[in-house]
Design a protein around this motif. Structure first.
Motif, mmCIF file in Angstrom:
data_model
loop_
_atom_site.group_PDB
_atom_site.id
_atom_site.type_symbol
_atom_site.label_atom_id
_atom_site.label_comp_id
_atom_site.label_asym_id
_atom_site.label_seq_id
_atom_site.Cartn_x
_atom_site.Cartn_y
_atom_site.Cartn_z
ATOM 1 N N GLU A 136 0.027 3.842 -2.492
ATOM 2 C CA GLU A 136 -1.144 4.682 -2.200
ATOM 3 C C GLU A 136 -0.796 5.763 -1.181
ATOM 4 O O GLU A 136 -1.357 6.851 -1.195
ATOM 5 N N PHE B 43 0.083 3.726 -8.690
ATOM 6 C CA PHE B 43 0.385 2.353 -9.087
ATOM 7 C C PHE B 43 1.732 2.193 -9.789
ATOM 8 O O PHE B 43 2.597 1.461 -9.331
ATOM 9 N N SER C 268 -4.363 -1.291 -0.277
ATOM 10 C CA SER C 268 -4.074 -0.507 -1.454
ATOM 11 C C SER C 268 -5.371 -0.137 -2.187
ATOM 12 O O SER C 268 -5.628 1.033 -2.484
ATOM 13 N N PHE C 269 -6.196 -1.134 -2.438
ATOM 14 C CA PHE C 269 -7.487 -0.876 -3.098
ATOM 15 C C PHE C 269 -8.362 0.015 -2.233
ATOM 16 O O PHE C 269 -9.027 0.926 -2.717
ATOM 17 N N GLN D 21 -7.268 3.615 -2.489
ATOM 18 C CA GLN D 21 -7.627 4.201 -3.785
ATOM 19 C C GLN D 21 -9.090 4.623 -3.795
ATOM 20 O O GLN D 21 -9.437 5.749 -4.171
ATOM 21 N N ASP D 22 -9.929 3.708 -3.347
ATOM 22 C CA ASP D 22 -11.360 3.998 -3.414
ATOM 23 C C ASP D 22 -11.784 5.008 -2.362
ATOM 24 O O ASP D 22 -12.686 5.816 -2.599
ATOM 25 N N SER E 59 0.828 -1.212 0.000
ATOM 26 C CA SER E 59 0.000 0.000 0.000
ATOM 27 C C SER E 59 0.861 1.260 0.000
ATOM 28 O O SER E 59 0.344 2.368 0.015
ATOM 29 N N PHE F 109 -5.444 6.722 -8.694
ATOM 30 C CA PHE F 109 -4.759 5.509 -9.155
ATOM 31 C C PHE F 109 -3.343 5.801 -9.635
ATOM 32 O O PHE F 109 -2.670 4.939 -10.182
ATOM 33 N N ILE G 290 -2.322 -5.549 -0.010
ATOM 34 C CA ILE G 290 -2.938 -5.343 -1.321
ATOM 35 C C ILE G 290 -4.361 -4.825 -1.149
ATOM 36 O O ILE G 290 -4.795 -3.891 -1.827
ATOM 37 N N GLY G 291 -5.074 -5.414 -0.183
ATOM 38 C CA GLY G 291 -6.429 -4.953 0.113
ATOM 39 C C GLY G 291 -6.423 -3.492 0.542
ATOM 40 O O GLY G 291 -7.261 -2.689 0.120
#
Ligand SMILES: Nc1ncnc2c1ncn2[C@@H]1O[C@H](COP(=O)(O)OP(=O)(O)OP(=O)(O)O)[C@@H](O)[C@H]1O
Ligand SMILES: [Mg+2]
Lengths: 377, 238
Positions: A96, A297, A169-170, A173-174, A93, A294, A166-167
């Motif tokens: 991010e 990345f 990270s998403f 972003q959101d 992450s 994003f 990784i989670g």
């Protein structure tokens, strides 16, 4: 000699700056020579223009561009490598954290634009404030992410915190997209235009046909990152906290038996890595001028690659890896089409850059300087 | 002369492995107490449970009457418990000097740190010669000296040593045991885990015999030395 090397001015100012210079100039020189050599070899086969001349014409600019982006990669890579050195864990992450720093910095400048301060305040004060805010927010965010998403999983098998990262990270972003959409109505942020950052400092060097052009932004970017690298070197090698970080990286249970609060040291590591990432984000925003949630990345992935290239866990390696990757990218982007007569354009730069990278890693699997954070930089 | 350290019915686990099955023991201020037992008996686990590297699932650990059962190791250290772990736990990429500095991490007064380092160098002149060398490049015996020296840098109220004589030449074993005795005479309480039961019982006041996670025998050291079972199992006397 011993007295000289233990002199703090040498140890914490001269040595790290010297090291940065050697790495930057060394890597530039090697790549330049290699490219020029290639140009001489293929010169005869290309008609219509002189390959060597064309290569030399843009060479200084290619080097400058490569080093500029290279320093950004180095600064982000330090965040990956510090955390890896202490926890042997890849903090996915981090890209991010970098993105959030950039967006926060741009939002601050947009706010100044809104209030009119942007045109009245000194442009360097504005940048300094944006970088500071980016560092504070990204640093705190990194600490929070560790506390919430990684620490509870510390005893778990290695893959588990990786998936959590990784989670995360998403999630980030959101979350950023949501916040931006709710507050500004769209999730692109655009750097307001101000100051003289886009202008060039033109230096004519005798013996070189075209004068060197340094964009003010690039000078600023390199200056700030070098400053941070020197600061980091002092923190890690010259302070009690730094010694504790190295001790925790080498042997966690032993460190706790020394009275070191291991969890606090881990938090501090994330704070430092996050703050560096945030600063890199703001500096990157100056170059990119337009960011979205994003945007972290690719720079993140490349910085991670740079960290691996240099030898993950090694701070000096992250610096070297970042510079090399930046240069590789810039050289590929500029020369790929020159050498292939237009068959491959700049858009293939990553293929070449990463092919070289894979080659290096096949030859040196632990990276160029493969050691750990515990090691003195 | 109260109880400085007391364990009451302590159970410790590694995952599902039940390593300590209800240990009760105490160490009085000013004592040398030794813990003997064969491999895997739970000696190191007992020390780890005291310093908080692992926490007892049941029972109580008290330091000076204060419950430290669930206290984190850095805070236990802060309260004066020194733990020189088995296998030394030297920081391999820190120099000898930096390793010693780490021992004094909780001390802020540079003068005290320097004085203690002087004391360590007096005990182990070898360390002084190697002051700029990385811990990981020391010989096994030198690492053991460094581990003990680092423990001394903490100047703890109670020093727990886990097999300090391991891997040392006989001359050095004598130095270590003399040091332990001297420290104790200067007021440091000692909890000593040793394979070398004879030496340990020679300098200790009292001892505990540990077998597969339980204490099977405790007495004055002199009496333990004469105990038939101890002689047979741990002293190799038939
Ligand atoms: N990290 C660990 N994970 C799982 N089991 C462990 C761990 N450490 C120790 N054990 C087990 O706990 C029991 C007690 O081990 P401990 O290290 O306390 O023994 P010891 O008395 O110090 O032995 P030695 O004299 O060999 O050092 C052993 O059965 C051992 O296998
Ligand atoms: Mg043991």
């Amino acid at each position: 000699m011993k007295q000289f090397t233990s002199n703090p001015f040498y140890k914490f100012i001269l040595f790290p700056i010297g090291q940065i210079l050697v790495f930057a100039l060394g890597a530039s020189l090697v790549l330049s020579l290699f490219t020029v050599l290639l140009a001489y070899i293929f010169r005869a086969g290309i008609t219509g223009f002189d390959l060597v001349e064309r290569v030399l014409l843009i060479l200084p600019q290619v080097v400058i561009n490569g080093l500029t982006i290279g320093f950004v990669y180095s600064t982000i890579a330090l965040g990956y490598t510090m955390v890896y050195g202490v926890l042997e864990f890849i903090n996915f992450s981090h890209s991010e954290i970098f993105m959030v720093g950039g967006i926060v910095g741009v939002e601050l400048m947009a706010y100044f634009d809104h209030t009119g301060a942007l045109q009245t305040m000194n442009q360097y004060v504005i940048i300094a404030l944006a970088i500071l805010l980016g560092m504070v927010i990204s640093g705190s965010l990194a600490v929070t992410v560790e506390r919430v998403a990684y620490r509870p999983l510390r005893g778990a098998p290695r893959l588990v915190p990786l998936i959590s990262a990784i989670g995360m990270s998403f999630f980030l972003q959101d979350a950023v997209r949501l916040i931006l959409s709710l507050t500004t109505g769209e999730f692109n942020v655009i750097l307001p235009n101000f100051g003289t950052f886009d202008e060039f400092l033109v230096v004519a060097v005798p013996g070189i046909a075209t004068p060197l052009r340094f964009q003010i932004k690039s000078i600023l970017l390199v200056g700030v990152t070098v400053l941070m690298l020197v600061g980091l070197n002092y923190l890690v090698n010259g302070t009690k906290i730094g010694k504790a970080i190295r001790a925790v990286a080498q042997d966690r249970p032993s460190a706790s038996l020394m009275g070191i609060n291991v969890n606090m040291i881990i938090s501090i590591t994330f704070l430092i890595g996050g703050a560096l990432g945030g600063a890199a984000g703001v500096l990157f925003a100056l170059k990119a001028t337009k960011l979205d949630p994003f945007v972290g990345f690719f720079p993140g992935l490349k910085a991670f690659t740079a960290a691996v290239l240099g030898g993950i866990g090694n701070l000096t390696g992250a610096l070297l890896g970042g510079l090399i990757l930046g240069l590789l990218e810039s050289f590929s982007a500029s020369y790929l089409s020159t050498f292939t007569n237009g068959a491959f354009g700049a858009e293939y730069k990553d293929i070449l850059a990463f092919a070289i990278l894979i080659l290096v890693l096949i030859l040196r699997p632990s990276g160029l300087l493969g050691q750990t954070v515990g090691q003195k930089a | 002369m109260g109880k400085l350290l007391e364990l009451t019915n302590v159970h410790s686990y590694y995952g599902h492995i039940h390593a300590l099955k209800g240990i009760s023991l105490y160490v009085e201020e000013g004592e040398i107490v030794t813990l003997i037992g064969s491999n895997g008996a739970g000696k190191s686990t007992t020390l780890r449970t005291i310093s908080g590297i692992i926490h007892a699932r049941e029972g109580k650990v008290q330091l000076g009457g204060k419950d430290i059962t669930h206290t984190e190791p850095h805070l236990v250290v802060g309260q004066g418990v020194g733990h020189v772990p088995e296998g030394r736990g030297i920081f391999p990429k820190l120099t000898v000097q930096e390793n010693l500095d780490m021992g004094a991490f909780t001390v802020n007064d540079q003068k005290i740190i320097d004085d203690r380092a002087e004391l360590v160098f007096e005990l182990f002149p070898r360390l002084k010669e190697r002051i700029t060398q990385f811990g990981g490049t020391l010989s096994g015996g030198e690492q053991q000296m460094l581990a003990i020296g680092r423990g001394l840098m903490q100047n703890p109220r109670i020093l727990m040593l886990d097999e300090p004589s391991m891997g040392l030449a006989p001359v050095l074993v004598d130095v270590i045991f003399d040091t332990i005795k001297k420290l104790n005479e200067q007021g440091t309480t000692i909890l000593l885990v040793e394979q070398n039961a004879l030496m340990a019982l020679s300098i200790a006041h009292r001892g505990y015999v540990l077998q597969t996670g339980s204490i099977v025998l405790t007495d004055d050291a002199a009496k333990l030395k004469k105990n038939e079972m101890v002689q047979k199992t741990y002293l190799g006397i038939d």
